[in-house]
Scaffold this motif. Structure first.
Motif, short mmCIF file in Angstrom:
data_model
loop_
_atom_site.label_atom_id
_atom_site.label_comp_id
_atom_site.label_asym_id
_atom_site.label_seq_id
_atom_site.Cartn_x
_atom_site.Cartn_y
_atom_site.Cartn_z
N GLU A 290 0.83 -1.21 0.00
CA GLU A 290 0.00 0.00 0.00
C GLU A 290 0.87 1.26 0.00
O GLU A 290 0.58 2.22 -0.71
CB GLU A 290 -0.94 0.02 1.22
CG GLU A 290 -1.95 -1.10 1.27
CD GLU A 290 -1.37 -2.41 1.81
OE1 GLU A 290 -2.00 -3.45 1.59
OE2 GLU A 290 -0.30 -2.41 2.46
N GLU B 260 3.98 1.47 -1.06
CA GLU B 260 4.66 1.55 -2.35
C GLU B 260 3.73 2.10 -3.42
O GLU B 260 4.15 2.89 -4.27
CB GLU B 260 5.22 0.19 -2.75
CG GLU B 260 6.42 -0.21 -1.91
CD GLU B 260 7.08 -1.50 -2.38
OE1 GLU B 260 6.68 -2.05 -3.44
OE2 GLU B 260 8.01 -1.94 -1.69
N THR B 261 2.45 1.73 -3.38
CA THR B 261 1.48 2.26 -4.34
C THR B 261 1.35 3.77 -4.18
O THR B 261 1.32 4.52 -5.16
CB THR B 261 0.11 1.58 -4.16
OG1 THR B 261 0.28 0.18 -4.40
CG2 THR B 261 -0.93 2.15 -5.11
N LYS C 262 4.47 5.43 -5.63
CA LYS C 262 4.46 5.44 -7.09
C LYS C 262 3.62 6.60 -7.62
O LYS C 262 4.00 7.26 -8.57
CB LYS C 262 3.90 4.12 -7.63
CG LYS C 262 4.86 2.97 -7.58
CD LYS C 262 4.23 1.72 -8.16
CE LYS C 262 5.13 0.53 -7.92
NZ LYS C 262 4.53 -0.72 -8.39
#
Length: 149
Positions: free
Chosen positions: A139, A141-142, A145
């Motif tokens: 989550e 890392e999302t 990004k």
């Protein structure tokens, strides 16, 4: 996960973003060649959580500590350690449990390297840098990004 860092501002910004997910007991290793941006990342991280605006490199002091609202931050540069046993004298094993630790040159920890730490590997790429991250939740890392397109 990989993030392109086109300049020092982006490197510090990445540190600041990651600081907001930090919790007591987090050990974040910062690896990469000399001059890649490990200390810049740490500056962004520390400045995001404290009132400190001048974060020196701990190259000669080995450890700098900072009081954040909910925990203490240990910024460590292990480049000058002679043996991994030296981290015992620094009190790092206790800090791993009681603080948030940013560790530059984590290879110097030897057998004391925590198994469940988070890592940031910063390498040179073209005119900028690339950060390879591991150990954060999918989550988080999302979210990163989306913020670092």
């Amino acid at each position: 996960m990989k993030i392109i860092l086109s300049n020092e501002f982006k490197t510090r910004s990445l540190g600041a973003h990651m600081a907001h997910s930090a919790q007591i007991g987090d050990v974040i290793t910062l690896a990469g060649p000399l001059g890649a941006g490990k200390t810049s990342f740490a500056r962004g991280f520390i400045e995001a959580l404290t009132d400190v605006s001048d974060v020196p490199s701990p190259t000669y002091t080995l450890v700098q500590t900072y009081a954040a609202r909910e925990f203490e931050i240990w910024h460590c540069d292990l480049y000058r350690l002679n043996t991994s046993e030296d981290i015992l004298e620094l009190g790092l094993l206790e800090a791993f449990e009681e603080a948030v630790c940013l560790i530059e040159w984590p290879g110097k920890m030897g057998r004391y390297h925590p198994k469940d730490c988070k890592s940031v590997q910063i390498d040179f790429q073209d005119q900028g840098r690339i950060a390879t991250l591991s150990g954060w939740s999918p989550e988080f890392e999302t979210m990163l990004k989306a913020d670092f397109k």
